[in-house]
Design a protein around this motif. Structure first.
Motif, PDB file in Angstrom:
ATOM      1  N   VAL A  12      -4.601   7.396   3.258  1.00  0.00           N
ATOM      2  CA  VAL A  12      -4.680   6.112   2.567  1.00  0.00           C
ATOM      3  C   VAL A  12      -5.183   6.373   1.159  1.00  0.00           C
ATOM      4  CG1 VAL A  12      -5.794   3.847   2.514  1.00  0.00           C
ATOM      5  CG2 VAL A  12      -5.115   4.860   4.704  1.00  0.00           C
ATOM      6  N   SER A  41       6.092   5.881   1.925  1.00  0.00           N
ATOM      7  CA  SER A  41       4.864   5.101   1.931  1.00  0.00           C
ATOM      8  C   SER A  41       5.140   3.690   2.446  1.00  0.00           C
ATOM      9  CB  SER A  41       4.272   5.029   0.518  1.00  0.00           C
ATOM     10  OG  SER A  41       5.055   4.162  -0.301  1.00  0.00           O
ATOM     11  N   ASN A  42       4.063   2.880   2.507  1.00  0.00           N
ATOM     12  CA  ASN A  42       4.210   1.480   2.904  1.00  0.00           C
ATOM     13  C   ASN A  42       4.315   0.568   1.690  1.00  0.00           C
ATOM     14  OD1 ASN A  42       1.595   1.654   2.021  1.00  0.00           O
ATOM     15  ND2 ASN A  42       0.694   0.532   3.758  1.00  0.00           N
TER      16      ASN A  42
END
Length: 158
Positions: A12, A41-42
Motif C-alpha cells: 500500500v 494497481s487499484n
C-alpha cells in the motif's frame, strides 16, 4: 530485465508518497534489448501502467598501437631495439587479453607475461616488444592479440 523482489508486493502506498523499485538489466546477447514493465494497481484511472525500458550491452574494445608507428629503426646483428605495444580498453566492460603472438621470431613478445591480462574500461598497458634481427635486411612482422573483444583477434602490423 527483472524487477527485484524488494519491496515485497502487494503493498500500500499512501496518497502523496512514493516507493522506489530496482530494475536489473543483465544482457543476454550482443544486441540492444527492450522490455515492458507493467504495474498493476487499484487506481481506477490507471489500473495498468506500462513502463518501457531498454538497455545496450557493453563490451570490451581493444585498441592498440606500437610506439614510433611500429618503426623499430635499425638494429645491429646480435643487438635489439625495444618498442612499446600499447593495449587500450576503450570499451565499457573489462578486457581479457589471453595471448599475444608474433609472426616472426625476430620480433619477440616477452615470455614473462602472465595471461590473461585484465584491463578495466578506459585503462591501458604497455607491453614491451623487441626486434632482434638474425640476418641483414629489412624485416616485418605482425602481432596477433587474442582477447574477449567481440572483434578478436586483433592483428597489428609493424
Amino acid at each position: 530485465f527483472s524487477v527485484l523482489a524488494t519491496p515485497l508486493t502487494p503493498l500500500v502506498i499512501a496518497a502523496g508518497e512514493h516507493l522506489n523499485f530496482t530494475v536489473r538489466y543483465v544482457p543476454t546477447g550482443p544486441v540492444p534489448q527492450a522490455a515492458t514493465i507493467r504495474i498493476l494497481s487499484n487506481d481506477p484511472a490507471a489500473p495498468a501502467v506500462d513502463l518501457s525500458v531498454g538497455g545496450t550491452p557493453g563490451a570490451p574494445r581493444l585498441t592498440s598501437a606500437i610506439a614510433d608507428q611500429g618503426n623499430f629503426g635499425n638494429a645491429c646483428l646480435r643487438g635489439f631495439v625495444d618498442r612499446s605495444l600499447v593495449l587500450n580498453n576503450s570499451g565499457t566492460c573489462p578486457l581479457r587479453v589471453t595471448s599475444i603472438t608474433s609472426s616472426s621470431a625476430e620480433f619477440e613478445v616477452p615470455n614473462v607475461l602472465f595471461f590473461p591480462l585484465l584491463l578495466a574500461s578506459g585503462s591501458a598497458v604497455d607491453v614491451p616488444v623487441r626486434f632482434r634481427p638474425s640476418s641483414f635486411g629489412a624485416k616485418a612482422a605482425t602481432f596477433t592479440i587474442a582477447s574477449n573483444d567481440p572483434a578478436s583477434p586483433r592483428v597489428v602490423s609493424q
